[in-house]
Design a protein around this motif. Structure first.
Motif, PDB file in Angstrom:
ATOM      1  N   MET A   1      25.819  64.764  39.085  1.00  0.00           N
ATOM      2  CA  MET A   1      26.054  63.468  39.730  1.00  0.00           C
ATOM      3  C   MET A   1      24.857  62.564  39.479  1.00  0.00           C
ATOM      4  O   MET A   1      23.728  63.037  39.334  1.00  0.00           O
ATOM      5  CB  MET A   1      26.248  63.658  41.232  1.00  0.00           C
ATOM      6  CG  MET A   1      27.489  64.461  41.609  1.00  0.00           C
ATOM      7  SD  MET A   1      27.716  64.578  43.398  1.00  0.00           S
ATOM      8  CE  MET A   1      26.319  65.639  43.824  1.00  0.00           C
ATOM      9  N   GLN A   2      25.122  61.268  39.422  1.00  0.00           N
ATOM     10  CA  GLN A   2      24.033  60.329  39.249  1.00  0.00           C
ATOM     11  C   GLN A   2      24.207  59.143  40.181  1.00  0.00           C
ATOM     12  O   GLN A   2      25.321  58.790  40.555  1.00  0.00           O
ATOM     13  CB  GLN A   2      23.939  59.857  37.805  1.00  0.00           C
ATOM     14  CG  GLN A   2      25.071  58.952  37.345  1.00  0.00           C
ATOM     15  CD  GLN A   2      24.873  58.502  35.911  1.00  0.00           C
ATOM     16  OE1 GLN A   2      24.569  59.297  35.045  1.00  0.00           O
ATOM     17  NE2 GLN A   2      25.049  57.206  35.673  1.00  0.00           N
ATOM     18  N   HIS A   3      23.067  58.570  40.545  1.00  0.00           N
ATOM     19  CA  HIS A   3      23.062  57.406  41.422  1.00  0.00           C
ATOM     20  C   HIS A   3      22.123  56.375  40.828  1.00  0.00           C
ATOM     21  O   HIS A   3      20.941  56.651  40.599  1.00  0.00           O
ATOM     22  CB  HIS A   3      22.590  57.799  42.823  1.00  0.00           C
ATOM     23  CG  HIS A   3      22.314  56.638  43.722  1.00  0.00           C
ATOM     24  ND1 HIS A   3      23.272  55.702  44.073  1.00  0.00           N
ATOM     25  CD2 HIS A   3      21.157  56.247  44.351  1.00  0.00           C
ATOM     26  CE1 HIS A   3      22.733  54.792  44.864  1.00  0.00           C
ATOM     27  NE2 HIS A   3      21.453  55.098  45.042  1.00  0.00           N
ATOM     28  N   GLU A   4      22.645  55.180  40.535  1.00  0.00           N
ATOM     29  CA  GLU A   4      21.852  54.098  39.977  1.00  0.00           C
ATOM     30  C   GLU A   4      21.319  53.219  41.107  1.00  0.00           C
ATOM     31  O   GLU A   4      22.045  52.882  42.039  1.00  0.00           O
ATOM     32  CB  GLU A   4      22.701  53.249  39.028  1.00  0.00           C
ATOM     33  CG  GLU A   4      23.387  54.020  37.913  1.00  0.00           C
ATOM     34  CD  GLU A   4      22.428  54.571  36.882  1.00  0.00           C
ATOM     35  OE1 GLU A   4      21.287  54.061  36.786  1.00  0.00           O
ATOM     36  OE2 GLU A   4      22.804  55.524  36.168  1.00  0.00           O
ATOM     37  N   PHE A   5      20.051  52.849  41.024  1.00  0.00           N
ATOM     38  CA  PHE A   5      19.461  51.990  42.044  1.00  0.00           C
ATOM     39  C   PHE A   5      18.280  51.249  41.451  1.00  0.00           C
ATOM     40  O   PHE A   5      17.997  51.352  40.249  1.00  0.00           O
ATOM     41  CB  PHE A   5      19.059  52.805  43.278  1.00  0.00           C
ATOM     42  CG  PHE A   5      17.928  53.777  43.056  1.00  0.00           C
ATOM     43  CD1 PHE A   5      16.668  53.539  43.593  1.00  0.00           C
ATOM     44  CD2 PHE A   5      18.115  54.948  42.320  1.00  0.00           C
ATOM     45  CE1 PHE A   5      15.631  54.433  43.398  1.00  0.00           C
ATOM     46  CE2 PHE A   5      17.084  55.844  42.120  1.00  0.00           C
ATOM     47  CZ  PHE A   5      15.838  55.582  42.659  1.00  0.00           C
ATOM     48  N   VAL A   6      17.592  50.478  42.259  1.00  0.00           N
ATOM     49  CA  VAL A   6      16.481  49.649  41.804  1.00  0.00           C
ATOM     50  C   VAL A   6      15.249  49.953  42.646  1.00  0.00           C
ATOM     51  O   VAL A   6      15.343  50.110  43.875  1.00  0.00           O
ATOM     52  CB  VAL A   6      16.829  48.148  41.899  1.00  0.00           C
ATOM     53  CG1 VAL A   6      15.602  47.277  41.672  1.00  0.00           C
ATOM     54  CG2 VAL A   6      17.909  47.795  40.884  1.00  0.00           C
ATOM     55  N   ILE A   7      14.104  50.046  41.991  1.00  0.00           N
ATOM     56  CA  ILE A   7      12.818  50.232  42.658  1.00  0.00           C
ATOM     57  C   ILE A   7      12.033  48.929  42.541  1.00  0.00           C
ATOM     58  O   ILE A   7      11.880  48.383  41.446  1.00  0.00           O
ATOM     59  CB  ILE A   7      12.019  51.381  42.013  1.00  0.00           C
ATOM     60  CG1 ILE A   7      12.790  52.703  42.103  1.00  0.00           C
ATOM     61  CG2 ILE A   7      10.644  51.518  42.666  1.00  0.00           C
ATOM     62  CD1 ILE A   7      12.194  53.810  41.254  1.00  0.00           C
ATOM     63  N   GLU A   8      11.553  48.429  43.660  1.00  0.00           N
ATOM     64  CA  GLU A   8      10.712  47.228  43.659  1.00  0.00           C
ATOM     65  C   GLU A   8       9.260  47.651  43.480  1.00  0.00           C
ATOM     66  O   GLU A   8       8.743  48.488  44.213  1.00  0.00           O
ATOM     67  CB  GLU A   8      10.868  46.474  44.979  1.00  0.00           C
ATOM     68  CG  GLU A   8      12.296  46.078  45.323  1.00  0.00           C
ATOM     69  CD  GLU A   8      12.744  44.836  44.586  1.00  0.00           C
ATOM     70  OE1 GLU A   8      11.898  44.175  43.948  1.00  0.00           O
ATOM     71  OE2 GLU A   8      13.949  44.517  44.660  1.00  0.00           O
ATOM     72  N   ALA A   9       8.595  47.069  42.466  1.00  0.00           N
ATOM     73  CA  ALA A   9       7.199  47.436  42.212  1.00  0.00           C
ATOM     74  C   ALA A   9       6.466  46.274  41.553  1.00  0.00           C
ATOM     75  O   ALA A   9       6.887  45.798  40.495  1.00  0.00           O
ATOM     76  CB  ALA A   9       7.116  48.670  41.321  1.00  0.00           C
ATOM     77  N   ALA A  10       5.394  45.827  42.173  1.00  0.00           N
ATOM     78  CA  ALA A  10       4.511  44.800  41.602  1.00  0.00           C
ATOM     79  C   ALA A  10       5.283  43.578  41.122  1.00  0.00           C
ATOM     80  O   ALA A  10       5.006  43.019  40.057  1.00  0.00           O
ATOM     81  CB  ALA A  10       3.682  45.399  40.455  1.00  0.00           C
ATOM     82  N   GLY A  11       6.276  43.162  41.918  1.00  0.00           N
ATOM     83  CA  GLY A  11       7.030  41.967  41.594  1.00  0.00           C
ATOM     84  C   GLY A  11       8.136  42.159  40.576  1.00  0.00           C
ATOM     85  O   GLY A  11       8.794  41.182  40.190  1.00  0.00           O
ATOM     86  N   GLU A  12       8.369  43.376  40.144  1.00  0.00           N
ATOM     87  CA  GLU A  12       9.436  43.659  39.179  1.00  0.00           C
ATOM     88  C   GLU A  12      10.493  44.557  39.812  1.00  0.00           C
ATOM     89  O   GLU A  12      10.238  45.229  40.820  1.00  0.00           O
ATOM     90  CB  GLU A  12       8.873  44.337  37.923  1.00  0.00           C
ATOM     91  CG  GLU A  12       7.780  43.561  37.221  1.00  0.00           C
ATOM     92  CD  GLU A  12       8.266  42.272  36.563  1.00  0.00           C
ATOM     93  OE1 GLU A  12       9.490  41.999  36.576  1.00  0.00           O
ATOM     94  OE2 GLU A  12       7.411  41.524  36.053  1.00  0.00           O
TER      95      GLU A  12
END
Length: 230
Positions: free
Chosen positions: A1-12
């Motif tokens: 299984m996979q889960h796509e998400f976003v990590i916030e880091a240093a404005g990116e």
């Protein structure tokens, strides 16, 4: 299984993927890709998918300026990518020390973050090292080539590593000379174990080559599984 998400880091915003097994356990493995315009989190999926099949969940992401993440590659630096590595590691399970898998530049970052992350194991593919003065050089052609730099912050941090070290070296590597692997071994003297697996006909782009080598690919997966079981 996979889960796509976003990590916030240093404005990116860093595009990330969690790969989990049937039990849905949170990942304790973090995979870091290398340097280059085509480098992405997907290159190492053949390995991470195999690990998930054996119950080992992982997380991988695109550094800023690569793949599906925001940012420009030419504005990135090793220091910025170190910050992004630590941000991604904050998404790992908190019930034990992590395992870091790093390729080329990602191996440099994995070793450099040892003091903060205190990993129980490092798995490094065609590892690179860069000198101390390169930490803030942008990836616009200013970054020096990987070599056995004695003052590398990766080497300095590695002296504090007391876990298990597994290195995959490529005999035909035209980017990182074999002296770099010798440097990693020399500075990992406090490691609980250290092993080098040489891939005889492989060049630096190991994750392009290895998936097509069925027997060697399976051997590599089993080597990592043995490390995880230690």
């Amino acid at each position: 299984m996979q889960h796509e998400f976003v990590i916030e880091a240093a404005g990116e915003r860093l595009a990330a993927t969690k790969i989990t097994g049937a039990d849905g356990a949170e990942p304790r493995i973090l995979a870091l890709h290398g340097l280059g315009t085509t480098a992405t989190r997907h290159r190492v999926r053949y390995l991470l998918d195999a690990l998930a099949d054996h119950g080992h969940a992982s997380l991988t992401f695109d550094f800023s300026g690569n793949g599906d993440s925001t940012g420009a590659l030419t504005r990135s630096t090793l220091c910025r990518r170190r910050t992004e590595t630590l941000a991604a590691a904050g998404q790992l399970a908190k019930n034990g020390p992590p395992v870091l898998i790093g390729t080329s530049m990602g191996a440099h970052l994995a070793a450099w973050t040892v003091p903060e992350l205190r990993p129980r194991a490092l798995v490094l593919f065609c590892p690179a090292t860069y000198p101390a003065h390169a930490a803030d050089l942008p990836f616009d052609g200013s970054l020096v080539r990987p070599a056995n730099h004695p003052d590398s912050p990766a080497y300095a941090a590695l002296r504090r590593f007391d876990g298990d070290l597994l290195i995959f070296g490529a005999r035909q590597d035209q980017v990182c000379p074999p002296e770099v692997i010798e440097g990693y071994l020399d500075h990992a003297r406090s490691a609980r174990s250290a092993e080098v697996v040489w891939l005889e006909d492989c060049d630096h782009f190991v994750h392009r080559w290895l998936p097509g080598q069925e027997s060697l690919r399976d051997d590599a997966v089993h080597a990592v599984l043995r490390l995880l079981a230690a």
